[in-house]
Motif scaffolding. Structure first.
Motif, mmCIF file in Angstrom:
data_model
loop_
_atom_site.group_PDB
_atom_site.id
_atom_site.type_symbol
_atom_site.label_atom_id
_atom_site.label_comp_id
_atom_site.label_asym_id
_atom_site.label_seq_id
_atom_site.Cartn_x
_atom_site.Cartn_y
_atom_site.Cartn_z
ATOM 1 N N PHE A 1 0.857 -1.179 0.000
ATOM 2 C CA PHE A 1 0.000 0.000 0.000
ATOM 3 C C PHE A 1 0.900 1.236 0.000
ATOM 4 N N ASN A 2 0.658 2.125 -0.969
ATOM 5 C CA ASN A 2 1.520 3.282 -1.203
ATOM 6 C C ASN A 2 0.860 4.584 -0.790
ATOM 7 N N ALA A 3 1.674 5.535 -0.370
ATOM 8 C CA ALA A 3 1.221 6.897 -0.090
ATOM 9 C C ALA A 3 1.893 7.836 -1.078
ATOM 10 N N HIS A 4 1.111 8.717 -1.698
ATOM 11 C CA HIS A 4 1.610 9.686 -2.666
ATOM 12 C C HIS A 4 1.122 11.092 -2.328
ATOM 13 N N LEU A 5 1.916 12.072 -2.709
ATOM 14 C CA LEU A 5 1.532 13.479 -2.681
ATOM 15 C C LEU A 5 1.398 13.925 -4.133
ATOM 16 N N TRP A 6 0.233 14.487 -4.497
ATOM 17 C CA TRP A 6 -0.038 14.865 -5.882
ATOM 18 C C TRP A 6 -0.262 16.368 -5.983
ATOM 19 N N SER A 7 0.365 16.996 -6.957
ATOM 20 C CA SER A 7 0.151 18.416 -7.200
ATOM 21 C C SER A 7 0.342 18.694 -8.680
ATOM 22 N N GLY A 8 -0.726 19.196 -9.321
ATOM 23 C CA GLY A 8 -0.627 19.566 -10.723
ATOM 24 C C GLY A 8 -0.232 18.445 -11.648
ATOM 25 N N GLY A 9 -0.654 17.227 -11.363
ATOM 26 C CA GLY A 9 -0.352 16.097 -12.225
ATOM 27 C C GLY A 9 0.969 15.420 -11.936
ATOM 28 N N THR A 10 1.700 15.880 -10.928
ATOM 29 C CA THR A 10 2.974 15.262 -10.544
ATOM 30 C C THR A 10 2.806 14.559 -9.207
ATOM 31 N N GLY A 11 3.241 13.317 -9.131
ATOM 32 C CA GLY A 11 3.119 12.537 -7.912
ATOM 33 C C GLY A 11 4.462 12.302 -7.254
ATOM 34 N N THR A 12 4.498 12.394 -5.940
ATOM 35 C CA THR A 12 5.694 12.110 -5.160
ATOM 36 C C THR A 12 5.382 10.953 -4.220
ATOM 37 N N LEU A 13 6.145 9.894 -4.312
ATOM 38 C CA LEU A 13 5.938 8.716 -3.483
ATOM 39 C C LEU A 13 6.550 8.926 -2.103
ATOM 40 N N LEU A 14 5.691 8.863 -1.065
ATOM 41 C CA LEU A 14 6.202 8.915 0.308
ATOM 42 C C LEU A 14 6.804 7.581 0.717
ATOM 43 N N GLY A 15 6.203 6.501 0.266
ATOM 44 C CA GLY A 15 6.698 5.174 0.618
ATOM 45 C C GLY A 15 5.597 4.145 0.512
ATOM 46 N N GLY A 16 5.973 2.888 0.669
ATOM 47 C CA GLY A 16 5.026 1.784 0.613
ATOM 48 C C GLY A 16 5.147 0.899 1.835
ATOM 49 N N VAL A 17 4.059 0.214 2.156
ATOM 50 C CA VAL A 17 4.013 -0.688 3.311
ATOM 51 C C VAL A 17 3.649 -2.082 2.819
ATOM 52 N N ASP A 18 4.457 -3.057 3.174
ATOM 53 C CA ASP A 18 4.259 -4.445 2.763
ATOM 54 C C ASP A 18 3.319 -5.132 3.753
ATOM 55 N N LEU A 19 2.112 -5.451 3.295
ATOM 56 C CA LEU A 19 1.149 -6.177 4.129
ATOM 57 C C LEU A 19 0.900 -7.574 3.570
ATOM 58 N N SER A 20 1.981 -8.184 3.073
ATOM 59 C CA SER A 20 1.840 -9.509 2.465
ATOM 60 C C SER A 20 1.355 -10.549 3.464
ATOM 61 N N ALA A 21 1.656 -10.377 4.740
ATOM 62 C CA ALA A 21 1.196 -11.352 5.732
ATOM 63 C C ALA A 21 -0.316 -11.487 5.706
ATOM 64 N N THR A 22 -0.996 -10.403 5.344
ATOM 65 C CA THR A 22 -2.460 -10.421 5.293
ATOM 66 C C THR A 22 -2.981 -10.601 3.879
ATOM 67 N N PHE A 23 -2.354 -9.932 2.897
ATOM 68 C CA PHE A 23 -2.924 -9.864 1.557
ATOM 69 C C PHE A 23 -2.233 -10.754 0.524
ATOM 70 N N ALA A 24 -1.122 -11.390 0.859
ATOM 71 C CA ALA A 24 -0.467 -12.315 -0.074
ATOM 72 C C ALA A 24 0.581 -13.118 0.671
ATOM 73 N N PRO A 25 0.174 -14.121 1.454
ATOM 74 C CA PRO A 25 1.158 -14.928 2.179
ATOM 75 C C PRO A 25 2.249 -15.442 1.240
ATOM 76 N N ASN A 26 3.492 -15.352 1.707
ATOM 77 C CA ASN A 26 4.655 -15.759 0.913
ATOM 78 C C ASN A 26 4.818 -14.919 -0.349
ATOM 79 N N HIS A 27 4.236 -13.713 -0.343
ATOM 80 C CA HIS A 27 4.287 -12.833 -1.510
ATOM 81 C C HIS A 27 3.740 -13.517 -2.762
ATOM 82 N N ASP A 28 2.784 -14.357 -2.586
ATOM 83 C CA ASP A 28 2.171 -15.096 -3.692
ATOM 84 C C ASP A 28 0.791 -14.500 -3.967
ATOM 85 N N PRO A 29 0.634 -13.788 -5.076
ATOM 86 C CA PRO A 29 -0.661 -13.156 -5.342
ATOM 87 C C PRO A 29 -1.807 -14.139 -5.510
#
Length: 322
Positions: A136-164
């Motif tokens: 899950f990613n957080a972005h800051l958007w202004s005038g069509g430009t996005g800045t990535l704050l960072g991402g959080v890996d929640l694979s334990a809940t949403f994809a065990p073993n990183h397997d989609p």
């Protein structure tokens, strides 16, 4: 199947365009909802002349990419016109379904017009790059430009073993909130109970740059729909979040005969009396009262592109995907 009757399949016809936005400009359109209220949708980042169609049903929204679209990098957001701009806010939704796993859904916060007239907002979204939808990613958007704050890996809940292939089926729920400079979220499969804020298997948080603390409205986000794709969101809600408490603790103070003790910055020596005071805790709730009579059309915020860099935040400019 989604509540609006389309579910996980390509839409082979163009639905009624409750809100059709051209990808050529960061335009804003106001659309009448079936409940009699209105909502506003706008382009976050355009992609050629692609458009999305929005169909509102009380607290649910279906968004469709017409089959006449050419690409899949259009990003849009929407908000209720009844909302009043505030510094702090909470946005929640249930993602009922999508045509495919790479359709991107998310929350939008502090939607406002920047001082330069362009739209800006903060988003928390399901990642779609490389199919890693457990991030899950957080972005800051202004005038069509996005800045990535960072991402959080929640694979334990949403994809065990990183397997989609082990991802829990939709619906998924997400709530995101901003309180002063803190941005955080919780996400969970609808088959689970709602987790607590801060649950490491279901949440994440970031510290925002100081320039991104301003009044705005909360809403929702959609992006990367391929031609013919659709998403269904339900339980759309905006609220003022309970702010995290500010706690001040006064340490225990002990004074003993003939002994020098330190309490805070004061050092004292006493006689034959021993006194102990228990720790005390005071909790206060910061308040946010910034409002305007209309939605964001009358609210401006500092242009983050003209401010100095906050040394506490590492950012990356986003071009596509995300």
């Amino acid at each position: 199947m989604g509540i609006l009757g389309f579910g996980r399949r390509r839409i082979r016809r163009q639905a009624s365009l409750f809100a059709v936005m051209t990808g050529a400009a960061l335009a804003v359109a106001t659309v009448a909802a079936s409940s009699g209220a209105t909502f506003t949708s706008f382009v976050v980042t355009p992609d050629l002349a692609d458009v999305y169609a929005f169909s509102r049903h009380t607290t649910a929204m279906q968004v469709i990419a017409p089959i006449t679209n050419a690409e899949s990098n259009l990003r849009m957001a929407w908000y209720n016109n009844t909302e009043k701009p505030t510094r702090d806010g909470l946005s929640c939704a249930t993602w009922l379904d999508g045509t495919n796993a790479l359709d991107q859904q998310g929350a939008a916060l502090r939607i406002a017009h920047a001082a330069n007239g362009q739209m800006q907002l903060i988003t928390v979204t399901k990642n779609v790059i490389f199919g890693a939808t457990w991030i899950f990613n957080a972005h800051l958007w202004s005038g069509g430009t996005g800045t990535l704050l960072g991402g959080v890996d929640l694979s334990a809940t949403f994809a065990p073993n990183h397997d989609p292939t082990q991802a829990p089926p939709m619906p998924w729920d997400l709530c995101a909130r901003v309180v002063n400079r803190r941005l955080d979220f919780i996400a969970w499969p609808a088959a689970e109970s709602r987790p607590a804020w801060g649950d490491p298997a279901h949440s994440g948080s970031w510290i925002l740059p100081a320039a991104w603390v301003y009044p705005g409205v909360g809403g929702w986000y959609v992006g990367h729909l391929r031609p013919g794709d659709a998403i269904d969101d339900a339980n759309l809600s905006i609220a003022a979040p309970p702010p995290p408490p500010t706690t001040t603790t006064t340490g225990a103070t002990t004074t003993t005969s003939g002994v020098t003790t330190t309490t805070g910055a004061t050092t004292t020596t006493t006689g034959a009396t021993t006194t102990t005071s228990a720790p005390s805790t005071t909790t206060t709730d910061p308040t946010t009262t910034t409002t305007t009579t209309d939605p964001i059309s009358t609210t401006t915020s500092p242009d983050p592109n003209t401010t100095t860099t906050d040394p506490t935040v590492t950012t990356t400019t986003v071009a596509g995907g995300g």
